[in-house]
Write a protein that holds these residues in place. Structure first.
Motif, PDB file in Angstrom:
ATOM      1  N   HIS A   1      40.651   3.870   2.691  1.00 12.26           N
ATOM      2  CA  HIS A   1      41.516   4.348   1.611  1.00 12.26           C
ATOM      3  C   HIS A   1      42.218   5.623   2.060  1.00 12.26           C
ATOM      4  O   HIS A   1      41.574   6.559   2.516  1.00 12.26           O
ATOM      5  CB  HIS A   1      40.671   4.623   0.370  1.00 12.26           C
ATOM      6  CG  HIS A   1      41.476   5.197  -0.766  1.00 12.26           C
ATOM      7  ND1 HIS A   1      42.140   4.402  -1.662  1.00 12.26           N
ATOM      8  CD2 HIS A   1      41.739   6.470  -1.127  1.00 12.26           C
ATOM      9  CE1 HIS A   1      42.778   5.164  -2.533  1.00 12.26           C
ATOM     10  NE2 HIS A   1      42.544   6.436  -2.235  1.00 12.26           N
ATOM     11  N   GLN A   2      43.527   5.616   1.948  1.00  6.63           N
ATOM     12  CA  GLN A   2      44.286   6.800   2.346  1.00  6.63           C
ATOM     13  C   GLN A   2      44.697   7.559   1.100  1.00  6.63           C
ATOM     14  O   GLN A   2      45.159   6.967   0.138  1.00  6.63           O
ATOM     15  CB  GLN A   2      45.551   6.391   3.115  1.00  6.63           C
ATOM     16  CG  GLN A   2      45.265   5.432   4.258  1.00  6.63           C
ATOM     17  CD  GLN A   2      45.377   6.094   5.621  1.00  6.63           C
ATOM     18  OE1 GLN A   2      45.636   7.296   5.742  1.00  6.63           O
ATOM     19  NE2 GLN A   2      45.184   5.309   6.660  1.00  6.63           N
TER      20      GLN A   2
ATOM     21  N   GLU B   1      46.376  13.637   2.539  1.00 13.73           N
ATOM     22  CA  GLU B   1      46.206  13.032   3.863  1.00 13.73           C
ATOM     23  C   GLU B   1      44.762  12.630   4.139  1.00 13.73           C
ATOM     24  O   GLU B   1      44.430  12.259   5.267  1.00 13.73           O
ATOM     25  CB  GLU B   1      46.677  14.009   4.943  1.00 13.73           C
ATOM     26  CG  GLU B   1      48.180  14.122   4.986  1.00 13.73           C
ATOM     27  CD  GLU B   1      48.636  15.210   5.944  1.00 13.73           C
ATOM     28  OE1 GLU B   1      47.775  15.705   6.705  1.00 13.73           O
ATOM     29  OE2 GLU B   1      49.818  15.556   5.906  1.00 13.73           O
TER      30      GLU B   1
ATOM     31  N   THR C   1      45.690   7.711  10.511  1.00  8.98           N
ATOM     32  CA  THR C   1      46.557   6.714   9.852  1.00  8.98           C
ATOM     33  C   THR C   1      46.720   5.448  10.696  1.00  8.98           C
ATOM     34  O   THR C   1      47.295   4.469  10.241  1.00  8.98           O
ATOM     35  CB  THR C   1      47.958   7.305   9.594  1.00  8.98           C
ATOM     36  OG1 THR C   1      48.447   7.866  10.821  1.00  8.98           O
ATOM     37  CG2 THR C   1      47.900   8.406   8.545  1.00  8.98           C
TER      38      THR C   1
ATOM     39  N   GLN D   1      38.617  11.755   7.277  1.00  6.00           N
ATOM     40  CA  GLN D   1      39.471  12.938   7.369  1.00  6.00           C
ATOM     41  C   GLN D   1      39.441  13.544   5.974  1.00  6.00           C
ATOM     42  O   GLN D   1      39.760  12.884   4.999  1.00  6.00           O
ATOM     43  CB  GLN D   1      40.899  12.550   7.748  1.00  6.00           C
ATOM     44  CG  GLN D   1      41.750  13.751   8.105  1.00  6.00           C
ATOM     45  CD  GLN D   1      42.993  13.309   8.860  1.00  6.00           C
ATOM     46  OE1 GLN D   1      43.910  12.749   8.287  1.00  6.00           O
ATOM     47  NE2 GLN D   1      42.997  13.559  10.166  1.00  6.00           N
TER      48      GLN D   1
ATOM     49  N   ALA E   1      41.388  10.526   4.439  1.00 10.58           N
ATOM     50  CA  ALA E   1      41.114   9.119   4.747  1.00 10.58           C
ATOM     51  C   ALA E   1      39.631   8.883   4.503  1.00 10.58           C
ATOM     52  O   ALA E   1      38.785   9.592   5.031  1.00 10.58           O
ATOM     53  CB  ALA E   1      41.479   8.798   6.185  1.00 10.58           C
TER      54      ALA E   1
END
Lengths: 273, 273
Positions: free
Chosen positions: A217-218, A260, B44, A252, A262
């Motif tokens: 999931h971003q 941003e 990403t 992240q 993650a």
DNA sequence: TTGCTCCTCACGTCACGTGAGGTGGC
DNA sequence: TTGCTCCTCACGTCACGTGAGGTGGC
């Protein structure tokens, strides 16, 4: 005594293959001309070649076949090898059937035209992780960040004090379904590179190997619902069932740039019966 | 931007694999240091990697996956590829099940302790054979050699006259079960290397590709019964059925040394329903 | 200076298929 | 002499794993 080409025609096996079997010692010609190197075979070698082909047909490798051609082998030993091979083939078929189920599920999704949804779902095996963790009960949904941060802080300080180092992203294990939002029990876990003693509050143990279905999931944490829904749908459609606490892996995670972030959401799974 | 080792830990994919994907252009790092050659990845890029893993999991090769990652692909195209893959996997499963049946049959035979019997049975595909043949009806069992020899003589002379050459061992096709011994219809066939005209008596045509189950019989013709029995038992035990005239291939056949003769008996087969 | 991570070759896997380049018997 | 068969390398296959030998940042 016939030449390799004739033997190839008789046996319907290619000349190259016969040369290969000679090279690895599976089937050596009855004679080889010293000068020309020509290989000469006898028709009586056909049974041996046929045995080789028959065993190959049952799925054995040439290396496995070699000892099976020895006269010394007993039917019992042969039976053992066959039983092993049977298990192997059975396992293989089971895997292929699971693959088929995944393909079919994917096709159904395309027909429903919401194929984008599960495009990123992955099934994988997570290796055992040595981790230090602290479990907290979080009264309400809004307090999740505060409680988790505190828990991670405690684990990190414990880990540092004992001289261990982080060995990958930290993660949280949630011990009830994602729909629960009151009094949730969450385990804040940090992967470490060596075993250290634990305490009442900080457990140190190895998370076992697990097969998981996951999705990355971003972005901020707000919209995990979609990810959970997609995963649970996938699990159902592919004939699996949830087999343990789901995990959030913070790949992240910089609090100053949540857009941003993650996060990987992992559901341990097992084949449904 | 993280280094390859971190990306590997996050994705549970080996560093070597990541380098491999870079090399073949499947997943190139967002940056590569000119001096050190260090590869740098972005979190990403995980979704792309996950798509790769998911497709690999469905059975696609890396070469097939490359175009599937392009944005230009439509769900319909993806659906086609999935449908093809599904067929492929289904066919594969069918094959493996047949293999399993053969293993099981072999195990049953070992238990019955007459395993020696089918040790030499082979299942294979015989390529199409261009042949010239003459069919005779043989009144009684005792007259088989005489009738067959005459028939072969006739075919050979026809073949020679038209300038064709033998292209493998000669064979006989028997158009009724092996148990029949009166008024048997036998087709004496010679493999030839080029098409020639036929006559009323000598037919020239291509025997089609066939899956056959075969056994090589060594020695005189007298004891073919055992071979036939073994083959028919195998066919039954492995879920096949006889699908056409059985063939005797005369691999080595010197009338003055019948003890050293080698004959392959082939039964065309198909999967029983 | 010592680990640690990263790099680029090079080789191995499995059961052969496919040329390249050359030789012996009719 | 011309085909035909046979020979021995050498390389490719698929998706990496496994050293070997060497470099950059803490």
């Amino acid at each position: 005594v016939i030449k390799i080409g004739d033997f190839a025609r008789l046996s319907h096996v290619s000349v190259v293959t016969l040369r290969h079997y000679d090279e690895i010692g599976l089937l050596t010609p009855v004679a080889v001309d010293d000068v020309t190197g020509y290989r000469y075979y006898a028709v009586t070698q056909l049974p041996r070649l046929n045995r080789i082909l028959a065993l190959k047909d049952l799925g054995f490798s040439l290396e496995q076949i070699a000892p099976m051609l020895h006269d010394g082998i007993t039917p019992a030993q042969l039976g053992e090898m066959l039983t092993l091979k049977r298990k192997e083939v059975e396992r293989h078929i089971t895997e292929e059937r699971a693959r088929l189920a995944r393909i079919a599920a994917r096709l159904r999704n395309i027909e429903k035209e919401d194929h984008m949804a599960d495009y990123d779902v992955v099934l994988k095996t997570v290796p055992p992780l040595l981790s230090a963790s602290h479990t907290v009960t979080i009264p309400t949904n809004g307090e999740v960040p505060a409680y988790l941060n505190a828990a991670f802080a405690e684990v990190y300080s414990h880990v540092k004090q004992r001289g261990a180092k982080e060995n990958g992203p930290c993660l949280a294990l949630w011990h009830q379904p994602a729909a629960v939002h009151v009094n949730e029990e969450a385990e804040a876990a940090v992967q470490i590179d060596r075993p250290i003693p634990g305490t009442d509050r900080v457990m140190v143990y190895t998370l076992p190997v697990t097969e998981v279905v996951s999705i990355v999931h971003q972005g901020a944490f707000s919209d995990f619902r979609q990810a959970h829904a997609t995963l649970l749908e996938w699990i159902d459609a592919n004939g699996y069932r949830v087999a343990g606490a789901y995990r959030e892996v913070y790949m992240q995670h910089d609090p100053s740039a949540m857009a941003e972030a993650a996060t990987e959401i992992q559901y341990p799974v097992a084949q449904a019966v």
